[in-house]
Each structure stands twice: as structure tokens, then as C-alpha cells.
Design an enzyme around this catalytic site. Structure first.
Site, mmCIF file in Angstrom:
data_model
loop_
_atom_site.group_PDB
_atom_site.id
_atom_site.type_symbol
_atom_site.label_atom_id
_atom_site.label_comp_id
_atom_site.label_asym_id
_atom_site.label_seq_id
_atom_site.Cartn_x
_atom_site.Cartn_y
_atom_site.Cartn_z
ATOM 1 N N ASP A 1 -14.133 -22.500 4.327
ATOM 2 C CA ASP A 1 -12.740 -22.939 4.221
ATOM 3 C C ASP A 1 -12.233 -23.600 5.498
ATOM 4 O O ASP A 1 -12.885 -23.542 6.549
ATOM 5 C CB ASP A 1 -11.842 -21.753 3.839
ATOM 6 C CG ASP A 1 -12.262 -20.443 4.515
ATOM 7 O OD1 ASP A 1 -12.909 -20.500 5.580
ATOM 8 O OD2 ASP A 1 -11.958 -19.381 3.966
ATOM 9 N N ASN B 1 -6.352 -8.152 2.254
ATOM 10 C CA ASN B 1 -5.926 -8.047 0.849
ATOM 11 C C ASN B 1 -7.108 -8.184 -0.116
ATOM 12 O O ASN B 1 -6.923 -8.325 -1.316
ATOM 13 C CB ASN B 1 -4.849 -9.095 0.525
ATOM 14 C CG ASN B 1 -5.353 -10.532 0.662
ATOM 15 O OD1 ASN B 1 -6.538 -10.765 0.883
ATOM 16 N ND2 ASN B 1 -4.459 -11.492 0.518
ATOM 17 N N HIS C 1 -9.388 -10.623 -0.130
ATOM 18 C CA HIS C 1 -9.848 -11.975 -0.467
ATOM 19 C C HIS C 1 -11.227 -12.268 0.105
ATOM 20 O O HIS C 1 -11.609 -11.732 1.140
ATOM 21 C CB HIS C 1 -8.833 -13.058 -0.036
ATOM 22 C CG HIS C 1 -8.695 -13.267 1.436
ATOM 23 N ND1 HIS C 1 -7.525 -13.697 2.028
ATOM 24 C CD2 HIS C 1 -9.566 -13.123 2.467
ATOM 25 C CE1 HIS C 1 -7.687 -13.809 3.321
ATOM 26 N NE2 HIS C 1 -8.915 -13.470 3.621
ATOM 27 N N GLU D 1 -7.084 -15.963 -2.799
ATOM 28 C CA GLU D 1 -6.045 -14.950 -2.659
ATOM 29 C C GLU D 1 -5.780 -14.247 -3.994
ATOM 30 O O GLU D 1 -6.127 -14.782 -5.050
ATOM 31 C CB GLU D 1 -4.756 -15.630 -2.162
ATOM 32 C CG GLU D 1 -4.890 -16.319 -0.800
ATOM 33 C CD GLU D 1 -4.806 -15.353 0.374
ATOM 34 O OE1 GLU D 1 -5.513 -14.333 0.373
ATOM 35 O OE2 GLU D 1 -4.034 -15.648 1.307
HETATM 36 C C1 F6R Z 1 -12.977 -17.027 6.823
HETATM 37 C C2 F6R Z 1 -12.590 -16.537 5.502
HETATM 38 C C3 F6R Z 1 -11.778 -15.298 5.335
HETATM 39 C C4 F6R Z 1 -12.153 -14.176 6.306
HETATM 40 C C5 F6R Z 1 -11.274 -12.953 6.074
HETATM 41 C C6 F6R Z 1 -11.545 -11.863 7.092
HETATM 42 O O1 F6R Z 1 -13.732 -18.204 6.729
HETATM 43 O O2 F6R Z 1 -12.895 -17.159 4.540
HETATM 44 O O3 F6R Z 1 -11.910 -14.841 4.016
HETATM 45 O O4 F6R Z 1 -13.511 -13.834 6.133
HETATM 46 O O5 F6R Z 1 -9.924 -13.294 6.127
HETATM 47 O O6 F6R Z 1 -11.161 -12.303 8.354
HETATM 48 P P1 F6R Z 1 -11.474 -11.434 9.655
HETATM 49 O O7 F6R Z 1 -12.940 -11.429 9.822
HETATM 50 O O8 F6R Z 1 -10.790 -12.172 10.785
HETATM 51 O O9 F6R Z 1 -10.905 -10.075 9.413
#
Ligand code: F6R
Length: 240
Positions: free
Chosen positions: A67, A136, A138, A143
Site C-alpha cells: 500500500d 483494528n 486490518h 479496513e
Molecule cells: C503496512 C500495512 C498495514 C500495517 C499495519 C500494522 O504496509 O499494510 O496493514 O501492517 O497497520 O502496522 P504496524 O506494524 O506499524 O503496527
């Protein structure tokens, strides 16, 4: 789903790097799906160490990131392209021409998304996808929603995600409210998936993933329908 419980963040990072290193040795021309965020940073450091030691090489690897914020230029220091350069690509022997991050400035994000998924297919599909879990639940930026997209698409970010990610920005108002992200189909087509989770803050989501029930309101649970997923967690994420 296979579960690997590690003592701490460092062990989790090493366990993830080991799986990627094994794949690189077995299939040097592999296609990796990569994630940003805090969780995989230690694993990327381990991979850079292995690369420097001559244990593995990325010279024939192709990568696709999950992303990118939208709209955001790849040169912006909070962009995911910038993150990947600083945390991994600048420290390994990968050909940057073969590293891909969704275009955060695409004029037509739907078209860009189609082209991104087509490029993944043209590269032979993702051999191994790395995922983190949002607070959450995701995966990528899929989301909580009643309906999720299959392919790469433009999405709004929830308040909880904006809040969680504001730690990287000067102020919460600077966090983009949209992103371009791989969809569930793009992710589920990967032949193998590793999911990393560390810290008490991820316990609720890890517990949900282990509940054996699937809901689009927690896209991580969709991974229960995939044949080859390894969840690598530290004790805090596992036990809470
Ligand atoms: C990042 C992504 C997100 C993260 C998630 C966890 O490319 O797609 O889904 O993997 O938000 O983020 P952290 O590792 O910062 O807790």
C-alpha cells in the site's frame, strides 16, 4: 494456520527473516509481497544483515508493496516508498527497478490498481507475502467494512488507523485520510503468507484471528481461509 510464538520482538524478527531467507535460497528469482509499519522493521534489519554476510541475495528478486498513502509523492519522507528505501532497499542488493509500491499520486487510482494487480500476475504471482496487523485487525489497508475489494483500490482510512499512524507524522492533521492498497484477492493469491504481530496492543486482534471465525470487519481473519499462512507472534501479542 501455523502459529510460531517467539519470546520477544527480536526473536519474531529473526523467525520471519529465516522464512524469507529459506525462500530466497530455494528460489532466487522469487516475488515478495512486502509491508511497511513498525512491525517488520526488525525483520528487514535481519535480512539486510544476512545479505551483507553473503548468506542471501536479492539481485533477482521482484517485490510488490501492499500500500501507499494517497495522495502522497514517493519522495515524501512519510511515503511508504521512502520507508522501504530507508528500511530495506537501500541496505540490500535488490534492483530498485524491480521494486513496486502502488502509485500514491495516480490520477486514476482504479486504473492504477488494475495495472498493479496485472503487474503482479505478469511477474508470476507473489511467492511470499509479508503482512502486519492493524490495531483494528486490518491487513494492508482493508479496513473494517461490510464489503471489501478484491483488487488494488483507493480506500479511506478509519479514524483508528489515522490515529495509530499519526505517531510517524508531526501532527494528526498531516496524516493522509486515504490510501491505495492491495485488496483481499491480491493478498489471498499469494502462495505463502507470513503475518507478524508484536506487543500487547495486537493481542485482541491475534485472539480474533485465532477464534476460527471470519469477518470482513477484521480483514486479518480472512487469512483463515488461506492454505499456507504462518502467524509469527511474540509472547505479548499471543498472551496479552
Ligand atoms: C503496512 C500495512 C498495514 C500495517 C499495519 C500494522 O504496509 O499494510 O496493514 O501492517 O497497520 O502496522 P504496524 O506494524 O506499524 O503496527
Amino acid at each position: 494456520m501455523k502459529i510460531v510464538v517467539c519470546e520477544n520482538y527480536e526473536e519474531m524478527s529473526k523467525a520471519g527473516a529465516e522464512i524469507i531467507a529459506d525462500l530466497l535460497k530455494e528460489k532466487p528469482k522469487c516475488v515478495l509481497g512486502l509491508a511497511t509499519g513498525s512491525t517488520p522493521v526488525g525483520m528487514y534489519r535481519e535480512l539486510a544483515k544476512k545479505n551483507a554476510a553473503g548468506e542471501i541475495t536479492f539481485k533477482d528478486v521482484t517485490s510488490f508493496n501492499l500500500d501507499e498513502y494517497y495522495p502522497l509523492a514517493p519522495t515524501h519522507d512519510q511515503s511508504y516508498r521512502y520507508f522501504m528505501n530507508v528500511n530495506l532497499f537501500d541496505h540490500i542488493d535488490i534492483d530498485k527497478e524491480r521494486t513496486h509500491v502502488p502509485d500514491g499520486l495516480a490520477k486514476d487510482p482504479a486504473k492504477m490498481g488494475e495495472a498493479y494487480d496485472a503487474a503482479i500476475e505478469a511477474a508470476g504471482g507473489i511467492d511470499l507475502q509479508v503482512l502486519g496487523l492493524g490495531p483494528n485487525g486490518h491487513i494492508a489497508f482493508n479496513e473494517p467494512e461490510e464489503e471489501l475489494y478484491a483488487g488494488t483500490h483507493l480506500t479511506g482510512l478509519t479514524e483508528s488507523t489515522i490515529k495509530a499512524n499519526s505517531r510517524f507524522f508531526a501532527s494528526i492533521d498531516d496524516v493522509p485520510t486515504q490510501a491505495v492498497t492491495m485488496g483481499i484477492g491480491s493478498i489471498m493469491k499469494a502462495r505463502k503468507i507470513i503475518v507478524l504481530a508484536s506487543g500487547k496492543g495486537k493481542h485482541a486482534v491475534v485472539a480474533k484471528m485465532l477464534s476460527g471465525r471470519i469477518t470482513t470487519m477484521c480483514s486479518g481473519t480472512l487469512l483463515l481461509a488461506h492454505a499456507d499462512v504462518t502467524l509469527i507472534v511474540d509472547k505479548e501479542a499471543f498472551e496479552g
